[in-house]
Write a protein that holds these residues in place. Structure first.
Motif, PDB file in Angstrom:
ATOM      1  N   UNK A 116       0.805  -1.213   0.000  1.00 40.82           N
ATOM      2  CA  UNK A 116       0.000   0.000   0.000  1.00 40.82           C
ATOM      3  C   UNK A 116       0.841   1.266   0.000  1.00 40.82           C
ATOM      4  N   UNK A 117       2.025   1.240   0.622  1.00 41.30           N
ATOM      5  CA  UNK A 117       2.815   2.475   0.724  1.00 41.30           C
ATOM      6  C   UNK A 117       3.952   2.554  -0.283  1.00 41.30           C
ATOM      7  N   UNK A 118       4.409   1.412  -0.824  1.00 45.30           N
ATOM      8  CA  UNK A 118       5.501   1.448  -1.801  1.00 45.30           C
ATOM      9  C   UNK A 118       4.916   1.517  -3.214  1.00 45.30           C
ATOM     10  N   UNK A 119       4.364   2.664  -3.547  1.00 41.36           N
ATOM     11  CA  UNK A 119       3.733   2.829  -4.856  1.00 41.36           C
ATOM     12  C   UNK A 119       4.729   3.277  -5.924  1.00 41.36           C
TER      13      UNK A 119
ATOM     14  N   UNK B 234      -6.049   4.642   0.451  1.00 37.63           N
ATOM     15  CA  UNK B 234      -6.027   3.810  -0.744  1.00 37.63           C
ATOM     16  C   UNK B 234      -6.640   4.547  -1.932  1.00 37.63           C
ATOM     17  N   UNK B 235      -5.803   4.736  -2.950  1.00 36.15           N
ATOM     18  CA  UNK B 235      -6.268   5.366  -4.172  1.00 36.15           C
ATOM     19  C   UNK B 235      -6.590   4.286  -5.187  1.00 36.15           C
ATOM     20  N   UNK B 236      -7.521   4.581  -6.055  1.00 39.13           N
ATOM     21  CA  UNK B 236      -7.846   3.636  -7.125  1.00 39.13           C
ATOM     22  C   UNK B 236      -6.719   3.668  -8.139  1.00 39.13           C
ATOM     23  N   UNK B 237      -5.980   2.593  -8.234  1.00 39.44           N
ATOM     24  CA  UNK B 237      -4.838   2.521  -9.126  1.00 39.44           C
ATOM     25  C   UNK B 237      -5.156   1.572 -10.269  1.00 39.44           C
TER      26      UNK B 237
ATOM     27  N   UNK C 243       6.557  -7.300  -4.974  1.00 39.54           N
ATOM     28  CA  UNK C 243       6.464  -6.066  -5.763  1.00 39.54           C
ATOM     29  C   UNK C 243       5.596  -6.278  -6.996  1.00 39.54           C
ATOM     30  N   UNK C 244       5.751  -7.430  -7.635  1.00 42.36           N
ATOM     31  CA  UNK C 244       4.960  -7.733  -8.830  1.00 42.36           C
ATOM     32  C   UNK C 244       3.479  -7.836  -8.471  1.00 42.36           C
TER      33      UNK C 244
ATOM     34  N   UNK D 257      -5.361  -3.089  -6.456  1.00 39.63           N
ATOM     35  CA  UNK D 257      -6.609  -2.848  -5.722  1.00 39.63           C
ATOM     36  C   UNK D 257      -7.024  -4.014  -4.826  1.00 39.63           C
ATOM     37  N   UNK D 258      -6.413  -5.171  -5.027  1.00 38.54           N
ATOM     38  CA  UNK D 258      -6.736  -6.352  -4.228  1.00 38.54           C
ATOM     39  C   UNK D 258      -5.467  -7.031  -3.750  1.00 38.54           C
TER      40      UNK D 258
END
Length: 419
Positions: free
Chosen positions: A134-137, A203-206, A330-331, A338-339
């Motif tokens: 969630x934080x390593x975007x 949480x942003x919609x990515x 990471x992958x 989102x899930x």
């Protein structure tokens, strides 16, 4: 006015981001300690309770069971109560388990305490993986490898620290394994502090697929990721489990020299996670899985073929296998943004099952070849052949990991989803 408000918001977000980083990095540091202090402690436990090898095996098997049970429901728990509260429960359960171990007066109470500790370990691993996703975007591969670097760092220190602490005298008596566990697991209170004061990441919609578990299991990529991670972790954990045994019995090395080679493996392993993270971001996660797992497999098998002069390759294998787990995470974080909780829980739970089966299979291979190559004129020939076969299997697992990563690469590329 708007600029000042934006500046305040950024400062607030930065402060919260720093707290979340402290949770993730501190959590992995504690996780490494809790996983790797058992080596020096188990012989002391065995002596205190007069346990045979089967009882020790039962203890370790129940640990794996507790870990798997926790992995299976952590994603659901995160959805119900949130990542922050789940992480606090994970940390808290580990502190409580330390006190339970301290007051263990029998084998059964020790087993229950250990089982509870591994429930906490499973909760913590999944919670940290979800929080990290969630934080390593940005620079996800680099940051995931950096987070797991802290696990490797504590893994290097943990056995030595545990052995020294057990011999410390406090209040007129030796700490022993009970006091050591209580003290080490109490350190979990430290990462609880930033957890309490942090806010769950927004949480942003990515860009990514939003899937239910039923839909997720129909995705071929999900099963390929399970296979890649399982084979990679079997190879990683088996090296740590079998290397000292192999060097002592196959090459006649002393326990100190063998332990030194294992430390060299963990040193290569830890440095690789620190250094190779940016490489995974640059060349791509899937390509990194292909290259690094292949390298590890080649090093492990070459070390057996060359013999004792090639023993340094056992340590070098750590360079290749180190990025596997964080790179798969990471992958997953990118593909299933989102899930990620569903994806991580599913993948790590099945990985745990495969890891138990893989380590059991290695033991069977060693026994099979030991009996098949037994020679009365050379009493150790069968054992050496068995250990060599088992270690070659470890290398083969890494090569299979590379091969399945190629399948994953082709699958994602044909769908325009290569990462």
């Amino acid at each position: 006015m708007q600029t000042e408000l934006e500046a305040r918001t950024k400062r607030s977000l930065f402060s919260n981001h720093t707290l979340l980083l402290a949770v993730v990095f501190g959590g992995f540091l504690i996780f490494g300690f809790s996983e790797n202090i058992k080596g020096p402690a188990i012989p002391r436990m065995q002596a205190d309770f007069s346990l045979n090898e089967a009882q020790i095996g039962m203890l370790l098997a129940l640990n794996s069971l507790g870990y798997l049970i926790a992995c299976s429901f952590t994603g659901w728990l995160v959805k119900k109560i949130g990542i922050k509260l789940t992480t606090l429960i994970a940390f808290g359960s580990m502190v409580v388990s330390g006190f339970c171990l301290y007051f263990s007066i029998s084998y059964s109470t020790m087993v229950l305490s250990y089982f509870f500790m591994y429930i906490g370990n499973g909760l913590l691993e999944i919670a940290l993986a979800i929080l990290a996703a969630q934080i390593f975007t940005r620079n996800t591969g680099t940051m995931m490898n950096l987070a797991h670097f802290f696990y490797g760092l504590s893994s290097i220190v943990a056995p030595l620290l545990a052995a020294n602490l057990m011999g410390v005298h406090l209040f007129g008596s030796e700490l022993g394994w009970r006091g050591m566990y209580c003290l080490m697991l109490s350190l979990t209170l430290l990462p609880m502090i930033p957890t309490v004061f942090s806010k769950a990441p927004r949480q942003e919609v990515q860009q990514g697929e939003r899937l239910s578990l039923r839909e997720y299991v129909r995705d071929k990529a999900a099963w390929l990721l399970v296979a890649v991670l399982s084979l990679g972790v079997v190879s990683e954990m088996s090296i740590g489990s079998w290397l000292v045994n192999f060097l002592e019995k196959a090459y006649g090395w002393s326990s100190d020299a063998s332990a030194g080679m294992l430390s060299a493996f963990f040193l290569c392993f830890t440095i690789a996670r620190l250094v190779l993270g940016p490489v995974t971001d640059k060349i791509g996660y899937t390509m990194s899985l292909i290259v690094f797992s292949g390298m590890s497999g080649i090093c492990s098998i070459a070390a057996i073929i060359i013999g004792e002069p090639g023993a340094f390759l056992f340590a070098a294998a750590g360079i290749g296998i180190a990025p596997m787990y964080p790179t798969v995470m990471a992958l997953i974080a990118k593909r299933y943004s989102n899930e990620s909780d569903t994806a991580i829980t599913f993948t790590v739970t099945l990985m745990g099952v495969a890891t138990v089966a893989g380590n059991y299979l290695i033991g069977l291979i060693i026994e099979l070849f030991k009996d098949g190559f037994a020679d009365d004129s050379h009493p150790t020939a069968g054992l050496i052949a068995g250990l060599q076969a088992g270690y070659i299997f470890i290398g083969v697992c890494a090569l299979l990991c590379s091969g399945i990563s190629i399948m994953l690469y082709r699958h994602l590329k044909t769908r325009g989803a290569l990462l």
